[in-house]
Write a protein that holds these residues in place. Structure first.
Motif, PDB file in Angstrom:
ATOM      1  N   ALA A  11      51.571 -68.803 -20.361  1.00 30.23           N
ATOM      2  CA  ALA A  11      52.886 -68.434 -20.894  1.00 30.23           C
ATOM      3  C   ALA A  11      53.061 -66.934 -20.723  1.00 30.23           C
ATOM      4  O   ALA A  11      52.095 -66.184 -20.581  1.00 30.23           O
ATOM      5  CB  ALA A  11      53.021 -68.821 -22.364  1.00 30.23           C
ATOM      6  N   GLU A  12      54.321 -66.498 -20.742  1.00 24.30           N
ATOM      7  CA  GLU A  12      54.640 -65.087 -20.553  1.00 24.30           C
ATOM      8  C   GLU A  12      55.419 -64.566 -21.749  1.00 24.30           C
ATOM      9  O   GLU A  12      56.343 -65.224 -22.225  1.00 24.30           O
ATOM     10  CB  GLU A  12      55.452 -64.897 -19.272  1.00 24.30           C
ATOM     11  N   GLY A  13      55.029 -63.391 -22.240  1.00 23.35           N
ATOM     12  CA  GLY A  13      55.722 -62.750 -23.346  1.00 23.35           C
ATOM     13  C   GLY A  13      56.820 -61.833 -22.841  1.00 23.35           C
ATOM     14  O   GLY A  13      57.447 -62.075 -21.806  1.00 23.35           O
ATOM     15  N   SER A  14      57.048 -60.752 -23.568  1.00 28.61           N
ATOM     16  CA  SER A  14      58.116 -59.821 -23.213  1.00 28.61           C
ATOM     17  C   SER A  14      57.619 -58.783 -22.207  1.00 28.61           C
ATOM     18  O   SER A  14      56.428 -58.675 -21.930  1.00 28.61           O
ATOM     19  CB  SER A  14      58.633 -59.114 -24.467  1.00 28.61           C
ATOM     20  N   GLY A  15      58.571 -57.986 -21.705  1.00 28.14           N
ATOM     21  CA  GLY A  15      58.216 -56.894 -20.797  1.00 28.14           C
ATOM     22  C   GLY A  15      58.037 -55.561 -21.493  1.00 28.14           C
ATOM     23  O   GLY A  15      57.782 -54.546 -20.817  1.00 28.14           O
ATOM     24  N   TRP A  16      58.157 -55.509 -22.833  1.00 31.52           N
ATOM     25  CA  TRP A  16      58.069 -54.229 -23.522  1.00 31.52           C
ATOM     26  C   TRP A  16      56.672 -53.628 -23.436  1.00 31.52           C
ATOM     27  O   TRP A  16      56.523 -52.403 -23.321  1.00 31.52           O
ATOM     28  CB  TRP A  16      58.505 -54.380 -24.974  1.00 31.52           C
ATOM     29  N   GLY A  17      55.645 -54.466 -23.475  1.00 29.61           N
ATOM     30  CA  GLY A  17      54.290 -53.952 -23.329  1.00 29.61           C
ATOM     31  C   GLY A  17      54.069 -53.329 -21.966  1.00 29.61           C
ATOM     32  O   GLY A  17      53.440 -52.271 -21.846  1.00 29.61           O
ATOM     33  N   ALA A  18      54.584 -53.974 -20.931  1.00 28.87           N
ATOM     34  CA  ALA A  18      54.446 -53.431 -19.582  1.00 28.87           C
ATOM     35  C   ALA A  18      55.104 -52.063 -19.481  1.00 28.87           C
ATOM     36  O   ALA A  18      54.579 -51.136 -18.849  1.00 28.87           O
ATOM     37  CB  ALA A  18      55.055 -54.400 -18.568  1.00 28.87           C
ATOM     38  N   LEU A  19      56.275 -51.905 -20.112  1.00 28.94           N
ATOM     39  CA  LEU A  19      56.973 -50.617 -20.076  1.00 28.94           C
ATOM     40  C   LEU A  19      56.146 -49.539 -20.757  1.00 28.94           C
ATOM     41  O   LEU A  19      55.993 -48.428 -20.227  1.00 28.94           O
ATOM     42  CB  LEU A  19      58.335 -50.764 -20.748  1.00 28.94           C
ATOM     43  N   GLU A  20      55.601 -49.844 -21.940  1.00 28.37           N
ATOM     44  CA  GLU A  20      54.829 -48.841 -22.674  1.00 28.37           C
ATOM     45  C   GLU A  20      53.519 -48.503 -21.974  1.00 28.37           C
ATOM     46  O   GLU A  20      53.102 -47.344 -21.946  1.00 28.37           O
ATOM     47  CB  GLU A  20      54.561 -49.325 -24.103  1.00 28.37           C
ATOM     48  N   VAL A  21      52.856 -49.504 -21.406  1.00 29.75           N
ATOM     49  CA  VAL A  21      51.608 -49.258 -20.691  1.00 29.75           C
ATOM     50  C   VAL A  21      51.863 -48.419 -19.445  1.00 29.75           C
ATOM     51  O   VAL A  21      51.117 -47.483 -19.133  1.00 29.75           O
ATOM     52  CB  VAL A  21      50.931 -50.595 -20.327  1.00 29.75           C
ATOM     53  N   LEU A  22      52.947 -48.720 -18.740  1.00 30.57           N
ATOM     54  CA  LEU A  22      53.285 -47.964 -17.540  1.00 30.57           C
ATOM     55  C   LEU A  22      53.589 -46.513 -17.873  1.00 30.57           C
ATOM     56  O   LEU A  22      53.084 -45.579 -17.228  1.00 30.57           O
ATOM     57  CB  LEU A  22      54.494 -48.618 -16.863  1.00 30.57           C
ATOM     58  N   CYS A  23      54.392 -46.302 -18.903  1.00 31.66           N
ATOM     59  CA  CYS A  23      54.786 -44.939 -19.254  1.00 31.66           C
ATOM     60  C   CYS A  23      53.664 -44.167 -19.936  1.00 31.66           C
ATOM     61  O   CYS A  23      53.566 -42.941 -19.786  1.00 31.66           O
ATOM     62  CB  CYS A  23      56.012 -44.970 -20.167  1.00 31.66           C
ATOM     63  N   GLU A  61      66.099 -56.282 -19.771  1.00 28.52           N
ATOM     64  CA  GLU A  61      66.160 -55.438 -20.959  1.00 28.52           C
ATOM     65  C   GLU A  61      65.461 -54.102 -20.742  1.00 28.52           C
ATOM     66  O   GLU A  61      65.883 -53.077 -21.279  1.00 28.52           O
ATOM     67  CB  GLU A  61      65.496 -56.153 -22.144  1.00 28.52           C
ATOM     68  N   GLN A  62      64.386 -54.126 -19.985  1.00 26.51           N
ATOM     69  CA  GLN A  62      63.618 -52.895 -19.768  1.00 26.51           C
ATOM     70  C   GLN A  62      64.165 -52.039 -18.627  1.00 26.51           C
ATOM     71  O   GLN A  62      63.817 -50.866 -18.507  1.00 26.51           O
ATOM     72  CB  GLN A  62      62.150 -53.235 -19.459  1.00 26.51           C
ATOM     73  N   ARG A  63      65.049 -52.606 -17.788  1.00 26.54           N
ATOM     74  CA  ARG A  63      65.474 -51.918 -16.566  1.00 26.54           C
ATOM     75  C   ARG A  63      66.075 -50.534 -16.817  1.00 26.54           C
ATOM     76  O   ARG A  63      65.670 -49.562 -16.174  1.00 26.54           O
ATOM     77  CB  ARG A  63      66.475 -52.796 -15.800  1.00 26.54           C
ATOM     78  N   PRO A  64      67.042 -50.362 -17.749  1.00 28.98           N
ATOM     79  CA  PRO A  64      67.607 -49.021 -17.926  1.00 28.98           C
ATOM     80  C   PRO A  64      66.579 -48.014 -18.436  1.00 28.98           C
ATOM     81  O   PRO A  64      66.633 -46.832 -18.064  1.00 28.98           O
ATOM     82  CB  PRO A  64      68.737 -49.232 -18.934  1.00 28.98           C
ATOM     83  N   TRP A  65      65.636 -48.462 -19.260  1.00 30.51           N
ATOM     84  CA  TRP A  65      64.625 -47.544 -19.786  1.00 30.51           C
ATOM     85  C   TRP A  65      63.614 -47.169 -18.712  1.00 30.51           C
ATOM     86  O   TRP A  65      63.114 -46.033 -18.686  1.00 30.51           O
ATOM     87  CB  TRP A  65      63.943 -48.178 -20.998  1.00 30.51           C
TER      88      TRP A  65
END
Length: 655
Positions: free
Chosen positions: A407-419, A437-441
């Motif tokens: 299963a796949e969760g949200s993309g918010w973790g990926a954004l924070e880990v990347l940044c 949802e993460q695209r503009p950020w």
């Protein structure tokens, strides 16, 4: 037999979750779990310190989930089933990783309260929550914002060489990654659960964790724990130390002996093994035990009163019986947050399984003998040394990279880990999970510019952490950027600067209602009710003229309409409140909150009989909040008649 882990589909009558509320949660969280001032005096020093340790200022950046309803239809949920021939555990990765069912196969007993329906209700910090099973609560006091959200899930080798289910996500209130590993050792009667919460930041963070287990509630069922005292917390918001088991002429270890909903936080003895059990009249039931890190234990009861019974009906299906909750947490009470140092982690192992003990002992009047009998039965079924050994073995597998994804969760973790450039072995947050949802950020991080959407839409999710606020402050100051900057500043407590950012954005904004609504909230909290009402009226007029078709626009109109009518009624602006009502989409006027607002508006206009008929015709508030007494309060202004049972959700003694 060897342990198997397989995908499955679970079909339940289910109410729709609906869309998230697009308005940022600028107001402080509901204060149901706050203490009154009298209760703060005389608390143990460590408890008092942790109760005052960084309570949640707001729900930002999380959005409120209030778009659900109460009309149910058959729906399939993706599940993962673990089975070792002794236990069968059914887990719902798409709903916060909830353990929906735990069946002891040799006896055929369901060990949990298994809710036969999926019915969201307003109990999570951000709204939607549902009852039953075992839930994993992280973030802050209350049910997690991930209650109805998907988690990442994958297979990982278990400590005994079998298969293990790993669940993980990024908790956004505290910006923390966590994982929950579930496995069934071969021939074991206990589901093992390894939990890890990590702090990848260069600053300490407050941590909250409670594992909540719903168990059947029936006459003769008793909850036992290694404690002689407990902290009682009721919805009158007072915390007091009481004896266990008897208090105020009743044995409170039997859930139905309490009249009103309440928490009993057990004062677990220092040298005792931490555990809690729920046993029926025949001495059979469920036990939860853990390694020492998870020290707190709690019993939650709905009580036998009318309000608690109504809530039980509200959360499940008629005729299915009630439930209580046995819980385990990092602190003694759920009013506390525990400090986790920079770069550190909390980790522990829990076990859930069947327990049987001599009924005459565990239900006897001698409390020491009763809990001793349960403790001895636990030690025979799962010795403390065996659980400690399982914990040590699991720690050696906690960093293992996941295998097959389930299963796949949200993309918010990926954004924070990347940044942030974080390294989190065992819990990958790949860039492939980044979504719309993460695209503009992501663009803000890469280019320094917050993008303007190609078409007019309600603003998307806000981010408020210091690093995002810094990026917004240096980005070109267009209206949308000023809007998001103001939200981040508001979250940081810089309300004056937030208002200035919103006012700057308003001067050039093609879409004014999001900024006007933010300023209306600021005015209301500053005590300027009149200006707040003006801005709410203008905001809704702007939204109504701009609104398009589709779920997002309908959600925006519903959310802003509710806030605007409430503010206008509070300010005595009846004509303006009526104007909002007249501009609502017809489908929204049938929502429960708007039916209630209609009754309030009619009463304020002098049409008390018509207002009472709204109640008499019947309506429901799908998002009725835990502890909320709006229905009884408004009914009492319309009539002296007793409150109808359908509207009686009161959770505290009256008077």
């Amino acid at each position: 037999m060897a342990t198997t882990v397989r995908r499955a589909l679970l079909t339940l009558p289910a109410a729709p979750l609906g869309p998230d509320n697009p308005l940022p949660a600028l107001r402080a969280p509901d204060g149901v779990h706050e203490l009154d001032e009298r209760s703060r005096h005389g608390l143990p020093r460590d408890m008092a310190r942790q109760i005052g340790h960084e309570p949640l200022r707001s729900l930002l950046p999380v959005q409120v989930r209030d778009g659900y309803g109460r009309e149910r239809a058959e729906r399939e949920f993706e599940a993962v089933v673990l089975d070792n021939g002794r236990l069968r555990a059914t887990v719902l990765p798409g709903l916060g990783g909830r353990v929906h069912s735990l069946v002891h196969l040799p006896t055929g007993r369901e060990l949990l309260y298994r809710n036969p329906v999926f019915q969201p209700a307003n109990f999570a910090l951000n709204g939607a929550w549902f009852s039953g099973g075992i839930e994993w609560n992280i973030g802050a006091t209350g049910h997690t914002t991930l209650s109805c959200a998907p988690l990442h899930a994958a297979l990982v080798p278990a400590p005994d060489g079998g298969a293990m289910l790993r669940l993980w996500e990024w908790e956004r209130l505290r910006d923390l990654p966590f994982q929950v590993d579930l496995w069934l050792p071969a021939d074991s009667d206990f589901l093992h659960v390894g939990v890890r919460v990590r702090n990848p930041h260069e600053r300490p963070v407050p941590v909250y964790w409670w594992s909540n287990t719903a168990v059947p509630e029936e006459p003769g069922r008793r909850v036992l724990a290694p404690a002689e005292e407990a902290w009682h917390f009721g919805y009158e918001r007072s915390l007091r130390r009481i004896p266990v088991p008897r208090w105020e002429d009743a044995d409170r270890t039997y859930p139905l002996n309490s009249a009103h909903p309440a928490d009993f936080f057990y004062e677990v003895q220092d040298a005792a093994r931490p555990w809690i059990a729920s046993l029926d009249a025949d001495g059979h039931g469920l036990v939860q035990a853990s390694t020492g890190r998870l020290r707190g234990r709690k019993l939650f009861v709905w009580g036998a009163g009318a309000g608690g019974r109504r809530w039980q009906e509200w959360l499940t299906a008629p005729g299915t019986g009630g439930y209580a909750e046995i819980q385990a947490g990092l602190a003694r009470t759920q009013l506390e947050h525990v400090r986790l140092e920079a770069g550190a982690e909390f980790a522990w192992t829990e076990a859930y399984g069947p327990l049987s003990a001599e009924p005459s002992a565990v239900h006897g009047a001698d409390w020491a003998a009763a809990r001793g009998a349960a403790s001895a039965a636990l030690d025979a079924a799962l010795p403390a040394e065996a659980l400690e050994a399982a914990h040590r073995a699991w720690r050696g597998h906690a960093d293992t990279e996941p295998g097959e994804r389930l299963a796949e969760g949200s993309g918010w973790g990926a954004l924070e880990v990347l940044c942030g450039g974080f390294k989190l072995p065992g819990t990958p947050f790949p860039e492939s999970t980044l979504g719309e949802e993460q695209r503009p950020w992501l663009e803000l991080w890469r280019s320094g510019v917050f993008p303007t959407p190609r078409k007019v839409v309600p603003p998307g999710a806000a981010l408020v952490a210091p690093h995002w606020r810094d990026m917004l402050e240096t980005a070109p100051a267009d209206p949308l950027t000023e809007y998001h900057l103001g939200v981040a500043q508001w979250h940081a407590g810089d309300t004056a600067q937030a208002v200035r950012s919103w006012e700057r954005g308003l001067a050039l904004a093609p879409s004014r209602w999001p900024l006007l609504r933010a300023l209306a909230v600021a005015d209301a909290l500053a005590g300027d009710r009149e200006r707040s009402a003006d801005r709410y009226a203008e905001a809704f007029e702007d939204l109504a003229g701009e609104s398009r078709g589709g779920e997002r626009w309908e959600a925006a109109e519903s959310a802003l309409g509710r806030e605007a009518m409430t503010a206008l009624l509070a300010a005595g602006r009846l004509a303006a409140a009526r104007a909002v009502w007249d501009r609502l989409r017809p489908v929204l006027r049938e929502q429960g909150r708007f039916r209630l607002l209609a009754a309030r508006l009619l009463a304020a206009e002098g049409h008390v009989g018509a207002a009472r008929r709204v109640f008499e015709d019947g309506f429901e508030l799908p998002d009725l909040r835990e502890g909320e007494e709006t229905l009884s309060e408004i009914w009492s202004t319309l009539t002296d008649a007793p409150l109808p049972a359908a509207y009686d959700f009161r959770m505290r003694p009256q008077g």
